[in-house]
Design an enzyme around this catalytic site. Structure first.
Site, PDB file in Angstrom:
ATOM      1  N   CYS A  67       0.801  -1.219   0.000  1.00 51.85           N
ATOM      2  CA  CYS A  67       0.000   0.000   0.000  1.00 51.85           C
ATOM      3  C   CYS A  67       0.844   1.283   0.000  1.00 51.85           C
ATOM      4  O   CYS A  67       1.424   1.617  -1.020  1.00 51.85           O
ATOM      5  CB  CYS A  67      -0.985  -0.043   1.158  1.00 51.85           C
ATOM      6  SG  CYS A  67      -2.407   1.023   0.881  1.00 51.85           S
ATOM      7  N   HIS A 124      -3.357  -5.505   2.191  1.00 51.74           N
ATOM      8  CA  HIS A 124      -2.898  -5.145   3.527  1.00 51.74           C
ATOM      9  C   HIS A 124      -2.905  -6.312   4.509  1.00 51.74           C
ATOM     10  O   HIS A 124      -3.556  -7.312   4.275  1.00 51.74           O
ATOM     11  CB  HIS A 124      -3.883  -4.134   4.104  1.00 51.74           C
ATOM     12  CG  HIS A 124      -3.344  -2.763   4.065  1.00 51.74           C
ATOM     13  ND1 HIS A 124      -2.144  -2.434   4.612  1.00 51.74           N
ATOM     14  CD2 HIS A 124      -3.856  -1.626   3.542  1.00 51.74           C
ATOM     15  CE1 HIS A 124      -1.938  -1.146   4.434  1.00 51.74           C
ATOM     16  NE2 HIS A 124      -2.955  -0.631   3.779  1.00 51.74           N
ATOM     17  N   ARG A 170     -12.441   6.247  -1.199  1.00 50.69           N
ATOM     18  CA  ARG A 170     -11.412   5.237  -0.976  1.00 50.69           C
ATOM     19  C   ARG A 170     -11.889   3.897  -1.530  1.00 50.69           C
ATOM     20  O   ARG A 170     -13.081   3.617  -1.574  1.00 50.69           O
ATOM     21  CB  ARG A 170     -11.117   5.106   0.528  1.00 50.69           C
ATOM     22  CG  ARG A 170     -10.610   6.390   1.149  1.00 50.69           C
ATOM     23  CD  ARG A 170     -10.192   6.174   2.586  1.00 50.69           C
ATOM     24  NE  ARG A 170      -9.026   5.316   2.710  1.00 50.69           N
ATOM     25  CZ  ARG A 170      -7.771   5.716   2.501  1.00 50.69           C
ATOM     26  NH1 ARG A 170      -7.528   6.967   2.156  1.00 50.69           N
ATOM     27  NH2 ARG A 170      -6.778   4.892   2.642  1.00 50.69           N
TER      28      ARG A 170
HETATM   29  N1  GLN Z   1      -2.169   6.872   2.071  1.00 51.80           N
HETATM   30  C1  GLN Z   1      -2.306   5.939   1.010  1.00 51.80           C
HETATM   31  C2  GLN Z   1      -3.686   5.896   0.368  1.00 51.80           C
HETATM   32  O1  GLN Z   1      -4.684   6.099   1.028  1.00 51.80           O
HETATM   33  C3  GLN Z   1      -1.908   4.572   1.507  1.00 51.80           C
HETATM   34  C4  GLN Z   1      -2.745   4.142   2.644  1.00 51.80           C
HETATM   35  C5  GLN Z   1      -2.399   2.803   3.143  1.00 51.80           C
HETATM   36  O2  GLN Z   1      -1.216   2.409   3.204  1.00 51.80           O
HETATM   37  N2  GLN Z   1      -3.451   2.107   3.537  1.00 51.80           N
HETATM   38  O3  GLN Z   1      -3.778   5.638  -0.821  1.00 51.80           O
END
Ligand code: GLN
Length: 250
Positions: free
Chosen positions: A98, A194, A131
């Site tokens: 990520c 993740h 998101r």
């Molecule tokens: N900040 C980055 C995004 O939201 C990565 C976030 C994360 O590692 N979950 O794309």
């Protein structure tokens, strides 16, 4: 050479800042799967300001982080860019998750900022609307069974001519549109999956271990482990999600 004489050193870069969803569990998984085969494995954690000697490392993990943490880390990473690049070009194994994945690229543009990446791969990330959050299932050439996981990112990553880590069967992936997830370059894997990526996907874990051992010792045959539980969990997740395609926007 007997695997009992082999040893891997895993470097965890900036666990104090890049450890969303317990990405460090992936290291525990690699260490365990080595130990179960009699292969020694040790982990070295590097925090801000530490000197990173890549010549001592066989696997490097860069976890995920919030935009704020990424910004702090990117300054630090730029200081070790040259050594990191040499390690990658010399087939060093890297798993970047990520935020860590985004940092391997040229930049990550958010609505009001631009975080400069390492530019180690010719990829870039731009924040989109909403998101991309939820379970994800991929078809990947490095696993006989679908790769399963969880994603949560605002950034959309564009990998250009690079090879993806997998084809999305369910979920959003790199940008929610291309149908691809992650990137693979030499022995570098970048992915949005993740948390327990490797515990859930034992074949990917073994693939990374094998690559790291072979770089150091030449051809290696890994002993088979009993992955009955992992396979049962994988089959359950696939039956729950695969075949349906949807990205969750919040
Ligand atoms: N900040 C980055 C995004 O939201 C990565 C976030 C994360 O590692 N979950 O794309």
């Amino acid at each position: 050479m007997d695997t009992a004489d082999m040893k891997l050193t895993i470097g965890h870069l900036y666990p104090d800042l890049l450890n969303l969803y317990g990405d460090r569990g992936n290291i525990v998984c690699m260490v365990k799967r080595c130990l179960w085969r009699g292969i020694r494995a040790e982990t070295i954690e590097f925090n801000m300001g530490d000197r990173v000697d890549f010549s001592k490392l066989d696997i490097v993990l860069l976890g995920g982080g919030s935009d704020r943490e990424q910004k702090i880390v990117c300054r630090e990473l730029r200081r070790i860019r040259r050594e990191f690049q040499r390690y990658i070009e010399d087939n060093g194994v890297v798993i970047a998750v990520c935020g860590g994945y985004q940092l391997l690229g040229r930049y990550y543009r958010t609505k009001d900022d631009i975080i400069e990446g390492l530019g180690l791969l010719d990829i870039y990330t731009e924040q989109g609307d909403g998101r991309l959050i939820g379970n994800i299932v991929l078809d990947s050439e490095w696993s006989d069974v679908p790769v399963v996981g969880f994603e949560n990112h605002g950034g959309r990553t564009y990998i250009g001519g690079h090879k993806p880590f997998g084809r999305v069967l369910y979920g959003a992936g790199n940008d929610g549109k291309s149908g691809y997830e992650g990137v693979v370059y030499k022995n570098v894997t970048g992915t949005y999956l993740h948390g327990p990526l490797l515990p859930k996907n034992a074949q990917i874990c073994d693939h990374l271990i094998k690559k790291a051992l072979e770089r150091k010792y030449g051809p290696v045959q890994l002993k088979k482990l009993d992955d009955g539980m992992e396979m049962a969990a994988n089959a359950y997740i696939c039956s729950r999600f695969a075949g349906r395609k949807r990205a969750t926007l919040v």
